[in-house]
Design an enzyme around this catalytic site. Sequence first.
Site, PDB file in Angstrom:
ATOM      1  CG  ASP A 267      -2.044   0.859   1.237  1.00 28.03           C
ATOM      2  OD1 ASP A 267      -2.082   1.741   0.361  1.00 28.03           O
ATOM      3  OD2 ASP A 267      -2.927   0.700   2.091  1.00 28.03           O
ATOM      4  CG  ASP A 333      -9.634   2.611   1.535  1.00 31.67           C
ATOM      5  OD1 ASP A 333      -8.807   2.524   0.603  1.00 31.67           O
ATOM      6  OD2 ASP A 333      -9.334   2.468   2.725  1.00 31.67           O
TER       7      ASP A 333
END
Length: 520
Positions: A267, A333
């Site tokens: 990430d 997200d």
Amino acid sequence: MTRELKNQPARLLIAVGLTLACGVVLRRPAQAADAPPAEAVILTPRAGPQPRLNGARVFGLRPGHPCLYTVAATGERPMTFSAEGLPAGLALDPCSGRLTGATTERGMFNVRVQARNIRGTAQRALRLVVGDQICLTPPMGWNSWNCFAGAVTAEKVKAAADAMVASGLIQHGWQYINIDDFWQVHRDSTDPTLQGPHRDAQGRILPNPRFPDMKELADYIHSRGLKAGLYSSPGPWTCGGCVASWQHELQDAQSYAAWGFDYLKYDWCSYDDVAPRGKKRTLDDLKKPYLVMRDALRQQPRDIVFSLCQYGMGQVWEWGAAVGGHCWRTTGDITDTWESLSEIGFSQAGHEPFAGPGHWNDPDMLIVGLVGWGPQLHPTRLTPHEQYTHISLWCLLSSPLLIGCDMTRLDEFTLGLLTNDEVLEVNQDPLGRQAARVVQEGEGEVWAKDMEDGSKAVGLFNRGAQETRVRAPWSVLGLQGKHKVRDLWRQRNLGEFDGPFEASVPAHGVVLVRIFKLAS
Ligand code: GAL
């Protein structure tokens, strides 16, 4: 989710908060309508007692690397398994159905897999590809983030693995148990379970006290027939502020491999702090940290799926595969609302040329069941129709399927969503095509995907708040003449159609079908 359904006691959901009891039998009501009804009705027919082989029909592994492929099969136990045509070095355990070992023979092996119980025998071909490519179908599994986020512990991860087996999900092809952020020590948390030395004297990463033994945890997950995943960032810190891999990439890859992990989600986050500054970020800047970790992973004697997470920057779908990514997040997200789901899901149009075996677009994890991103969990705020839309669309998109809920508290409706083998087959089809949007008319959309056998998986979606009719003309599907149409959620033939196929689709709902040529 705990709602009672009037006059339909057989359709009651198990109250959220109860552990799914094995052997609970709910009658799956037959449906006459052509779209899922508004109530939380379980459409997936219960698997029969006779053996049925499910899950990926193609599996890639690298020569010399340890193999773990668990044959997924529903049906009464005991069941025995066998396989013909395996390369030297691999063996299938007849009781567990686990294919293990390692082979140095490169090539494509057409393996004949058999499952047998007192009710009969099922056979299927498994294409085993020993070479440089892995992740030939989208990864299916669980990830800790959407339920536990910063509250994850090794016990919760083990419980998820146990539940993957006890719920029967493993028998539908679900494989990975992935720890997201917060297995490492935190930068500045006052929580003692997140404190400790960041690395040992040699610079090797140390987990936080909630994860006392990473190797033991991975071994535990493997002992259940599942694969293990974890998470890091190319920056000094993860998105949650835990220790990440900056300047320790090779050491970290070595640790992951030595512990036995099979999947890394990587990430971007604090890489912003160390990435080149003072000029516009170039494509090379975006690629660089992923190339570094790709090279580190490639040096390991283990197949590790490399999942890029950088939210779509620089149109990552165009180059994610070139930097070694097996999948890459295309968006920010997701959260458990219709706005989030529909905005992310329906914005995947146009990414289809970039998906294929070994490299997948990832519109983020699933938001069904009990979710919550922390210690407090709640039932997904998606309506039942929205949940059918979610799973149908993610299957059509050939997206990684990572369950994001508390696996120990799966309710029957959620289980129904995750165990429909004909729907999951759309996701796992070996051809690896991603659906394209072929109709967009008002709130109605049609998405279609070519399947390996020449059939088409077609989703008729309604993004509007009112029921509407959606049409899939043969011309846009590239079809001519009579075809057989099958409702995948109900696993029932709807008859022969000479085009178009049209259906009444409820608000935010879907009708998912597969269209086959008639046998000549
Ligand atoms: C985000 C990522 C989430 C989760 C989180 C962990 O950047 O998109 O899926 O991994 O970081 O902190």
